[in-house]
Write a protein that holds these residues in place. Structure first.
Motif, PDB file in Angstrom:
ATOM      1  N   LEU A   1       0.809  -1.216   0.000  1.00 16.48           N
ATOM      2  CA  LEU A   1       0.000   0.000   0.000  1.00 16.48           C
ATOM      3  C   LEU A   1       0.846   1.271   0.000  1.00 16.48           C
ATOM      4  O   LEU A   1       0.308   2.373   0.056  1.00 16.48           O
ATOM      5  CB  LEU A   1      -0.935   0.010   1.211  1.00 16.48           C
ATOM      6  N   GLY A   2       2.160   1.105  -0.031  1.00 21.31           N
ATOM      7  CA  GLY A   2       3.034   2.277  -0.149  1.00 21.31           C
ATOM      8  C   GLY A   2       3.525   2.844   1.168  1.00 21.31           C
ATOM      9  O   GLY A   2       4.030   3.973   1.199  1.00 21.31           O
ATOM     10  N   ALA A   3       3.405   2.091   2.249  1.00 20.75           N
ATOM     11  CA  ALA A   3       3.902   2.574   3.541  1.00 20.75           C
ATOM     12  C   ALA A   3       5.395   2.268   3.692  1.00 20.75           C
ATOM     13  O   ALA A   3       5.921   1.334   3.089  1.00 20.75           O
ATOM     14  CB  ALA A   3       3.134   1.909   4.677  1.00 20.75           C
ATOM     15  N   ARG A   4       6.062   3.086   4.522  1.00 22.18           N
ATOM     16  CA  ARG A   4       7.420   2.769   4.975  1.00 22.18           C
ATOM     17  C   ARG A   4       7.269   1.988   6.275  1.00 22.18           C
ATOM     18  O   ARG A   4       6.665   2.489   7.231  1.00 22.18           O
ATOM     19  CB  ARG A   4       8.231   4.037   5.215  1.00 22.18           C
ATOM     20  N   VAL A   5       7.819   0.779   6.331  1.00 21.58           N
ATOM     21  CA  VAL A   5       7.579  -0.103   7.471  1.00 21.58           C
ATOM     22  C   VAL A   5       8.847  -0.242   8.306  1.00 21.58           C
ATOM     23  O   VAL A   5       9.915  -0.617   7.793  1.00 21.58           O
ATOM     24  CB  VAL A   5       7.102  -1.493   7.010  1.00 21.58           C
ATOM     25  N   LEU A   6       8.718   0.073   9.594  1.00 24.48           N
ATOM     26  CA  LEU A   6       9.791  -0.135  10.557  1.00 24.48           C
ATOM     27  C   LEU A   6       9.421  -1.314  11.450  1.00 24.48           C
ATOM     28  O   LEU A   6       8.246  -1.530  11.736  1.00 24.48           O
ATOM     29  CB  LEU A   6       9.986   1.108  11.427  1.00 24.48           C
ATOM     30  N   VAL A   7      10.422  -2.051  11.906  1.00 25.23           N
ATOM     31  CA  VAL A   7      10.177  -3.211  12.757  1.00 25.23           C
ATOM     32  C   VAL A   7      11.122  -3.200  13.940  1.00 25.23           C
ATOM     33  O   VAL A   7      12.324  -2.941  13.788  1.00 25.23           O
ATOM     34  CB  VAL A   7      10.358  -4.529  11.970  1.00 25.23           C
TER      35      VAL A   7
ATOM     36  N   ALA B   1       5.009   6.526  28.674  1.00 22.13           N
ATOM     37  CA  ALA B   1       6.206   7.131  28.082  1.00 22.13           C
ATOM     38  C   ALA B   1       6.334   6.779  26.610  1.00 22.13           C
ATOM     39  O   ALA B   1       6.699   7.634  25.786  1.00 22.13           O
ATOM     40  CB  ALA B   1       7.451   6.682  28.847  1.00 22.13           C
ATOM     41  N   GLU B   2       6.040   5.527  26.268  1.00 22.37           N
ATOM     42  CA  GLU B   2       6.153   5.098  24.872  1.00 22.37           C
ATOM     43  C   GLU B   2       5.092   5.764  23.999  1.00 22.37           C
ATOM     44  O   GLU B   2       5.372   6.181  22.866  1.00 22.37           O
ATOM     45  CB  GLU B   2       6.045   3.573  24.793  1.00 22.37           C
ATOM     46  N   LEU B   3       3.875   5.893  24.512  1.00 23.92           N
ATOM     47  CA  LEU B   3       2.824   6.571  23.743  1.00 23.92           C
ATOM     48  C   LEU B   3       3.153   8.052  23.559  1.00 23.92           C
ATOM     49  O   LEU B   3       2.898   8.628  22.490  1.00 23.92           O
ATOM     50  CB  LEU B   3       1.478   6.403  24.442  1.00 23.92           C
ATOM     51  N   ALA B   4       3.730   8.662  24.582  1.00 21.60           N
ATOM     52  CA  ALA B   4       4.115  10.072  24.472  1.00 21.60           C
ATOM     53  C   ALA B   4       5.223  10.272  23.457  1.00 21.60           C
ATOM     54  O   ALA B   4       5.352  11.362  22.875  1.00 21.60           O
ATOM     55  CB  ALA B   4       4.555  10.597  25.840  1.00 21.60           C
ATOM     56  N   ALA B   5       6.027   9.224  23.227  1.00 21.69           N
ATOM     57  CA  ALA B   5       7.132   9.329  22.267  1.00 21.69           C
ATOM     58  C   ALA B   5       6.657   9.278  20.818  1.00 21.69           C
ATOM     59  O   ALA B   5       7.405   9.642  19.899  1.00 21.69           O
ATOM     60  CB  ALA B   5       8.143   8.210  22.516  1.00 21.69           C
ATOM     61  N   LEU B   6       5.427   8.827  20.592  1.00 26.97           N
ATOM     62  CA  LEU B   6       4.883   8.802  19.232  1.00 26.97           C
ATOM     63  C   LEU B   6       4.621  10.222  18.750  1.00 26.97           C
ATOM     64  O   LEU B   6       4.338  11.120  19.548  1.00 26.97           O
ATOM     65  CB  LEU B   6       3.576   8.011  19.200  1.00 26.97           C
ATOM     66  N   PRO B   7       4.683  10.457  17.444  1.00 29.48           N
ATOM     67  CA  PRO B   7       4.360  11.787  16.921  1.00 29.48           C
ATOM     68  C   PRO B   7       2.920  12.186  17.252  1.00 29.48           C
ATOM     69  O   PRO B   7       2.042  11.332  17.391  1.00 29.48           O
ATOM     70  CB  PRO B   7       4.546  11.633  15.410  1.00 29.48           C
ATOM     71  N   GLU B   8       2.685  13.465  17.395  1.00 37.66           N
ATOM     72  CA  GLU B   8       1.325  13.977  17.610  1.00 37.66           C
ATOM     73  C   GLU B   8       0.420  13.493  16.482  1.00 37.66           C
ATOM     74  O   GLU B   8       0.774  13.551  15.305  1.00 37.66           O
ATOM     75  CB  GLU B   8       1.342  15.505  17.625  1.00 37.66           C
ATOM     76  N   GLY B   9      -0.754  12.975  16.848  1.00 41.19           N
ATOM     77  CA  GLY B   9      -1.705  12.519  15.844  1.00 41.19           C
ATOM     78  C   GLY B   9      -1.488  11.101  15.364  1.00 41.19           C
ATOM     79  O   GLY B   9      -2.073  10.694  14.351  1.00 41.19           O
ATOM     80  N   ALA B  10      -0.693  10.310  16.085  1.00 37.20           N
ATOM     81  CA  ALA B  10      -0.426   8.929  15.679  1.00 37.20           C
ATOM     82  C   ALA B  10      -1.638   8.038  15.934  1.00 37.20           C
ATOM     83  O   ALA B  10      -2.562   8.393  16.681  1.00 37.20           O
ATOM     84  CB  ALA B  10       0.787   8.388  16.420  1.00 37.20           C
TER      85      ALA B  10
ATOM     86  N   LEU C   1       9.323   4.328  17.709  1.00 38.47           N
ATOM     87  CA  LEU C   1       8.256   5.145  18.297  1.00 38.47           C
ATOM     88  C   LEU C   1       8.328   6.582  17.803  1.00 38.47           C
ATOM     89  O   LEU C   1       7.302   7.197  17.475  1.00 38.47           O
ATOM     90  CB  LEU C   1       8.351   5.104  19.818  1.00 38.47           C
ATOM     91  N   SER C   2       9.509   7.141  17.736  1.00 40.40           N
ATOM     92  CA  SER C   2       9.645   8.551  17.352  1.00 40.40           C
ATOM     93  C   SER C   2       9.298   8.796  15.893  1.00 40.40           C
ATOM     94  O   SER C   2       8.940   9.909  15.520  1.00 40.40           O
ATOM     95  CB  SER C   2      11.062   9.039  17.643  1.00 40.40           C
ATOM     96  N   ARG C   3       9.381   7.757  15.057  1.00 40.51           N
ATOM     97  CA  ARG C   3       9.157   7.929  13.614  1.00 40.51           C
ATOM     98  C   ARG C   3       7.787   7.455  13.133  1.00 40.51           C
ATOM     99  O   ARG C   3       7.373   7.797  12.022  1.00 40.51           O
ATOM    100  CB  ARG C   3      10.236   7.171  12.831  1.00 40.51           C
ATOM    101  N   SER C   4       7.067   6.693  13.932  1.00 43.25           N
ATOM    102  CA  SER C   4       5.875   5.988  13.432  1.00 43.25           C
ATOM    103  C   SER C   4       4.602   6.814  13.573  1.00 43.25           C
ATOM    104  O   SER C   4       4.205   7.174  14.682  1.00 43.25           O
ATOM    105  CB  SER C   4       5.697   4.661  14.173  1.00 43.25           C
TER     106      SER C   4
END
Length: 344
Positions: free
Chosen positions: A189-195, A239-248, A216-219
């Motif tokens: 579908l054209g996503a960039r996938v991190l693992v 802490a991990e949820l806060a590390a996600l970008p705004e609007g994740a 977390l910081s990029r997803s």
């Protein structure tokens, strides 16, 4: 002399699927008896010392009289059952893990316990993709509004719309049978996938392996696919949820123990997360009054990501292969207590 086999199915992995699969794998002289357990009409739960089981010890003990082989999904293999059923030598659980079997007691009694890894991998991966789309595009909420007679144009406001999968960075925690399938779907579908998965050695060029903090910081979309271990329990918290970008967007179709649900609800209430979608929970069924039932922008389904006709058929087929191997005196493909085989 025929070998007595108990098919202790339920309303998902049907007895006829178990019986037909076993008959297709072996020409041995088998005499089948059947017991139908109440799951999922009645939720599974704890039975004596085992979890996620259906039915009772008493009814299983009665059904196992003279039985050497049992194939099931949810029947409770407890110490009491084992002590009462000396003829039993093989107990097959058509699930990804035999949590409804007391492995220590089974080993003590010389009973081999088999299971069915990967049975629902495709179904769970497809459900995960559907949950990502449902959450990102707010499909359940708009559907409910239309059924209530509301045509809400404000859903089209810029601050209300969510991300597309194409061009987004999606982080997957876990890259097993489900996570690897989700990665391939997202890539198409054209996503960039991190693992992030310390046990995955080859991502096949589909995804990029990164540490958890970088993922977390990029997803923009985070999806959980790890097994529950002491290391992964509660691994995604405040802490991990806060590390996600705004609007994740956060999705969990793996296990409830991976995620701090109070922290998830807090992040949704604050608006830090755009949306979330979960198929698994810390307590199932979800108790009345739970925040999960009222938190906005949270899509929930009742632990049915793996529910497909193919899953039920796969479960029976995987188990049947080990029934045949057991009857032929061959090592099992998926044995939860292999030490039993070494002593035979």
């Amino acid at each position: 002399m025929s070998i007595r086999v108990l098919a202790a199915g339920d309303h998902f992995v049907l007895n006829r699927l178990l019986v037909d699969a076993v008959r297709a794998e072996t020409s041995a002289d088998l005499e089948f008896t059947e017991l139908t357990l109440p799951w999922p009409v009645v939720p599974f739960g704890r039975v004596a010392e085992v979890t996620e089981a259906s039915g009772t010890e008493d009814e299983l003990i009665e059904a196992l009289r003279g039985v050497r082989v049992c194939v099931t999904q949810m029947a409770p293999l407890t110490r009491r059952v084992l002590e009462a059923c000396p003829d039993l030598e093989f107990f097959g659980v058509s699930r990804g893990g035999p949590v409804n079997a007391n492995l220590e007691a089974a080993t003590e009694h010389g009973v081999a316990v088999a299971f069915a890894p990967g049975r629902n991998a495709a179904a769970t991966a497809e459900h995960t993709l559907g949950m990502i789309m449902a959450a990102a595009r707010r499909i359940p909420q708009t559907h409910a509004d239309l059924h209530a007679g509301l045509w809400r144009g404000d859903y089209y406001r810029y601050e209300q719309v969510g991300p597309e999968i194409e061009g987004s960075t999606v982080g997957l925690v876990g890259y097993g049978a489900v996570g690897s399938r989700v990665a391939r779907m997202l890539g198409a579908l054209g996503a960039r996938v991190l693992v992030h998965d310390p046990y995955a050695s080859d991502l096949g060029g589909v995804a990029e392996a990164v540490p958890l903090d970088e993922l977390l910081s990029r997803s923009q979309i985070l999806s959980l696919h790890a097994r529950v271990t002491p290391e992964t329990t509660g691994m995604i918290g405040a802490a991990e949820l806060a590390a996600l970008p705004e609007g994740a967007v956060v999705v969990n179709c793996a296990r409830g123990a991976l995620l701090d649900y109070d922290a998830l609800c807090d992040a949704l209430d604050r608006g830090h997360l755009y949306a979330a979608a979960c198929d698994v929970f810390p307590e199932e069924p979800i108790p009345a009054g739970s925040r999960l039932l009222t938190t906005p922008n949270l899509t929930i389904t009742p632990h049915l990501a793996g529910a497909s006709k193919q899953t039920a058929m796969n479960a029976a087929a995987i188990l049947a292969k080990d029934v045949a191997r057991h009857l032929n005196g061959e090592p099992l493909l998926h044995c939860a207590n292999p030490e039993v085989q070494k002593t035979k």
